[in-house]
Design a protein around this motif. Sequence first.
Motif, PDB file in Angstrom:
ATOM      1  N   ASP A   1       0.861  -1.181   0.000  1.00  0.00           N
ATOM      2  CA  ASP A   1       0.000   0.000   0.000  1.00  0.00           C
ATOM      3  C   ASP A   1       0.895   1.228   0.000  1.00  0.00           C
ATOM      4  OD1 ASP A   1      -2.340  -1.514   0.182  1.00  0.00           O
ATOM      5  OD2 ASP A   1      -2.391  -1.402   2.370  1.00  0.00           O
ATOM      6  N   ILE A   2       0.546   2.200  -0.816  1.00  0.00           N
ATOM      7  CA  ILE A   2       1.209   3.498  -0.766  1.00  0.00           C
ATOM      8  C   ILE A   2       0.134   4.507  -0.421  1.00  0.00           C
ATOM      9  CG2 ILE A   2       2.603   5.215  -1.966  1.00  0.00           C
ATOM     10  CD1 ILE A   2       3.601   2.975  -3.805  1.00  0.00           C
ATOM     11  N   GLU A   3       0.238   5.060   0.782  1.00  0.00           N
ATOM     12  CA  GLU A   3      -0.753   6.029   1.257  1.00  0.00           C
ATOM     13  C   GLU A   3      -0.387   7.418   0.782  1.00  0.00           C
ATOM     14  OE1 GLU A   3      -1.671   6.264   5.416  1.00  0.00           O
ATOM     15  OE2 GLU A   3      -2.408   4.222   5.485  1.00  0.00           O
ATOM     16  N   PHE A   4      -1.412   8.145   0.399  1.00  0.00           N
ATOM     17  CA  PHE A   4      -1.312   9.559   0.076  1.00  0.00           C
ATOM     18  C   PHE A   4      -2.313  10.273   0.980  1.00  0.00           C
ATOM     19  CE2 PHE A   4      -0.159   7.128  -3.651  1.00  0.00           C
ATOM     20  CZ  PHE A   4       1.050   7.713  -4.024  1.00  0.00           C
ATOM     21  N   LYS A   5      -2.267  11.563   1.017  1.00  0.00           N
ATOM     22  CA  LYS A   5      -3.171  12.302   1.903  1.00  0.00           C
ATOM     23  C   LYS A   5      -4.637  12.073   1.537  1.00  0.00           C
ATOM     24  CE  LYS A   5      -0.168  14.098   4.620  1.00  0.00           C
ATOM     25  NZ  LYS A   5      -0.080  13.731   6.016  1.00  0.00           N
ATOM     26  N   ASP A   6      -4.919  11.814   0.249  1.00  0.00           N
ATOM     27  CA  ASP A   6      -6.308  11.697  -0.189  1.00  0.00           C
ATOM     28  C   ASP A   6      -6.719  10.316  -0.675  1.00  0.00           C
ATOM     29  OD1 ASP A   6      -4.712  11.800  -2.442  1.00  0.00           O
ATOM     30  OD2 ASP A   6      -6.104  13.049  -3.578  1.00  0.00           O
ATOM     31  N   LYS A   7      -5.770   9.347  -0.728  1.00  0.00           N
ATOM     32  CA  LYS A   7      -6.119   8.009  -1.212  1.00  0.00           C
ATOM     33  C   LYS A   7      -4.986   7.043  -0.912  1.00  0.00           C
ATOM     34  CE  LYS A   7      -4.406   8.860  -5.875  1.00  0.00           C
ATOM     35  NZ  LYS A   7      -4.744   8.916  -7.275  1.00  0.00           N
ATOM     36  N   THR A   8      -5.257   5.755  -1.140  1.00  0.00           N
ATOM     37  CA  THR A   8      -4.252   4.707  -1.004  1.00  0.00           C
ATOM     38  C   THR A   8      -4.221   3.905  -2.295  1.00  0.00           C
ATOM     39  OG1 THR A   8      -4.599   4.541   1.389  1.00  0.00           O
ATOM     40  CG2 THR A   8      -3.555   2.658   0.310  1.00  0.00           C
ATOM     41  N   ILE A   9      -3.021   3.668  -2.809  1.00  0.00           N
ATOM     42  CA  ILE A   9      -2.821   2.824  -3.988  1.00  0.00           C
ATOM     43  C   ILE A   9      -2.312   1.476  -3.489  1.00  0.00           C
ATOM     44  CG2 ILE A   9      -1.446   2.481  -6.092  1.00  0.00           C
ATOM     45  CD1 ILE A   9      -3.294   4.836  -6.416  1.00  0.00           C
ATOM     46  N   THR A  10      -2.902   0.382  -3.930  1.00  0.00           N
ATOM     47  CA  THR A  10      -2.430  -0.956  -3.555  1.00  0.00           C
ATOM     48  C   THR A  10      -1.821  -1.618  -4.783  1.00  0.00           C
ATOM     49  OG1 THR A  10      -4.124  -1.175  -1.842  1.00  0.00           O
ATOM     50  CG2 THR A  10      -3.079  -3.205  -2.616  1.00  0.00           C
ATOM     51  N   LEU A  11      -0.581  -2.072  -4.616  1.00  0.00           N
ATOM     52  CA  LEU A  11       0.145  -2.755  -5.686  1.00  0.00           C
ATOM     53  C   LEU A  11       0.288  -4.225  -5.332  1.00  0.00           C
ATOM     54  CD1 LEU A  11       3.074  -0.220  -6.182  1.00  0.00           C
ATOM     55  CD2 LEU A  11       0.948  -0.366  -7.480  1.00  0.00           C
ATOM     56  N   HIS A  12       0.091  -5.070  -6.319  1.00  0.00           N
ATOM     57  CA  HIS A  12       0.247  -6.513  -6.161  1.00  0.00           C
ATOM     58  C   HIS A  12       1.411  -6.979  -7.017  1.00  0.00           C
ATOM     59  CE1 HIS A  12      -3.566  -6.601  -4.029  1.00  0.00           C
ATOM     60  NE2 HIS A  12      -4.055  -5.834  -4.991  1.00  0.00           N
ATOM     61  N   LYS A  13       1.802  -8.226  -6.842  1.00  0.00           N
ATOM     62  CA  LYS A  13       2.910  -8.813  -7.588  1.00  0.00           C
ATOM     63  C   LYS A  13       2.759  -8.501  -9.084  1.00  0.00           C
ATOM     64  CE  LYS A  13       5.072 -13.216  -8.697  1.00  0.00           C
ATOM     65  NZ  LYS A  13       5.073 -14.666  -8.463  1.00  0.00           N
ATOM     66  N   GLY A  14       3.857  -8.005  -9.675  1.00  0.00           N
ATOM     67  CA  GLY A  14       3.859  -7.705 -11.098  1.00  0.00           C
ATOM     68  C   GLY A  14       3.355  -6.327 -11.459  1.00  0.00           C
ATOM     69  N   GLU A  15       2.915  -5.541 -10.469  1.00  0.00           N
ATOM     70  CA  GLU A  15       2.418  -4.193 -10.733  1.00  0.00           C
ATOM     71  C   GLU A  15       3.433  -3.151 -10.280  1.00  0.00           C
ATOM     72  OE1 GLU A  15      -2.374  -4.792 -10.403  1.00  0.00           O
ATOM     73  OE2 GLU A  15      -1.322  -4.244  -8.553  1.00  0.00           O
ATOM     74  N   PHE A  16       3.387  -1.995 -10.942  1.00  0.00           N
ATOM     75  CA  PHE A  16       4.251  -0.907 -10.504  1.00  0.00           C
ATOM     76  C   PHE A  16       3.485   0.402 -10.466  1.00  0.00           C
ATOM     77  CE2 PHE A  16       5.010  -0.635 -15.133  1.00  0.00           C
ATOM     78  CZ  PHE A  16       4.987   0.739 -15.353  1.00  0.00           C
ATOM     79  N   PHE A  17       4.088   1.360  -9.755  1.00  0.00           N
ATOM     80  CA  PHE A  17       3.513   2.694  -9.624  1.00  0.00           C
ATOM     81  C   PHE A  17       4.660   3.688  -9.532  1.00  0.00           C
ATOM     82  CE2 PHE A  17       1.821   6.301  -7.210  1.00  0.00           C
ATOM     83  CZ  PHE A  17       0.672   6.581  -7.932  1.00  0.00           C
ATOM     84  N   ILE A  18       4.465   4.846 -10.127  1.00  0.00           N
ATOM     85  CA  ILE A  18       5.461   5.913 -10.040  1.00  0.00           C
ATOM     86  C   ILE A  18       4.882   7.021  -9.171  1.00  0.00           C
ATOM     87  CG2 ILE A  18       6.797   7.617 -11.317  1.00  0.00           C
ATOM     88  CD1 ILE A  18       6.582   5.630 -13.748  1.00  0.00           C
ATOM     89  N   VAL A  19       5.556   7.275  -8.047  1.00  0.00           N
ATOM     90  CA  VAL A  19       5.157   8.374  -7.170  1.00  0.00           C
ATOM     91  C   VAL A  19       5.775   9.647  -7.750  1.00  0.00           C
ATOM     92  CG1 VAL A  19       5.280   9.359  -4.859  1.00  0.00           C
ATOM     93  CG2 VAL A  19       5.068   6.870  -5.138  1.00  0.00           C
ATOM     94  N   PRO A  20       4.942  10.609  -8.134  1.00  0.00           N
ATOM     95  CA  PRO A  20       5.484  11.839  -8.715  1.00  0.00           C
ATOM     96  C   PRO A  20       6.280  12.658  -7.699  1.00  0.00           C
ATOM     97  CG  PRO A  20       3.122  11.626  -9.163  1.00  0.00           C
ATOM     98  CD  PRO A  20       3.479  10.596  -8.130  1.00  0.00           C
ATOM     99  N   ARG A  21       7.293  13.311  -8.192  1.00  0.00           N
ATOM    100  CA  ARG A  21       8.093  14.195  -7.325  1.00  0.00           C
ATOM    101  C   ARG A  21       7.190  15.201  -6.623  1.00  0.00           C
ATOM    102  NH1 ARG A  21      11.742  16.206 -11.954  1.00  0.00           N
ATOM    103  NH2 ARG A  21      11.084  14.153 -12.622  1.00  0.00           N
ATOM    104  N   GLY A  22       7.549  15.517  -5.396  1.00  0.00           N
ATOM    105  CA  GLY A  22       6.814  16.517  -4.635  1.00  0.00           C
ATOM    106  C   GLY A  22       5.544  16.025  -3.968  1.00  0.00           C
TER     107      GLY A  22
END
Length: 119
Positions: free
Chosen positions: A59-80
């Motif tokens: 899980d990657i928490e942000f102030k307004d939502k949470t993104i859940t990544l599973h095996k084989g998935e990726f996410f790019i957290v934007p700068r700032g």
Amino acid sequence: MGAINIQEKLNLFSDHWSPKKVGELNGQQILLAKLKGEFIWHTNENEDEFFMVIKGSLDIEFKDKTITLHKGEFFIVPRGVEHKPIAKEEVHVLLFEPLSIKHTGNVMADITVENYERI
């Protein structure tokens, strides 16, 4: 030169939240990490962060939502963007980050790693 086996590299360490460098590419570092528990809220002002899950769920928490990544998935957290990774169970991840990035971004903490160990 030679092939790098990700699983063999992951078998070399057991510590959590301490990424290990396995390569460099055009000003980027390729890291492997094992995560468990909660990281800290932090921001990387000048760098994007690439998280790819190799094993488990992250899980990657942000102030307004949470993104859940599973095996084989990726996410790019934007700068700032302030964020906080959470691994309820042990997660293995592949990270691509600029050489200039700081482990805990704009926050210094007990878990901050100054220089990534190369394995």
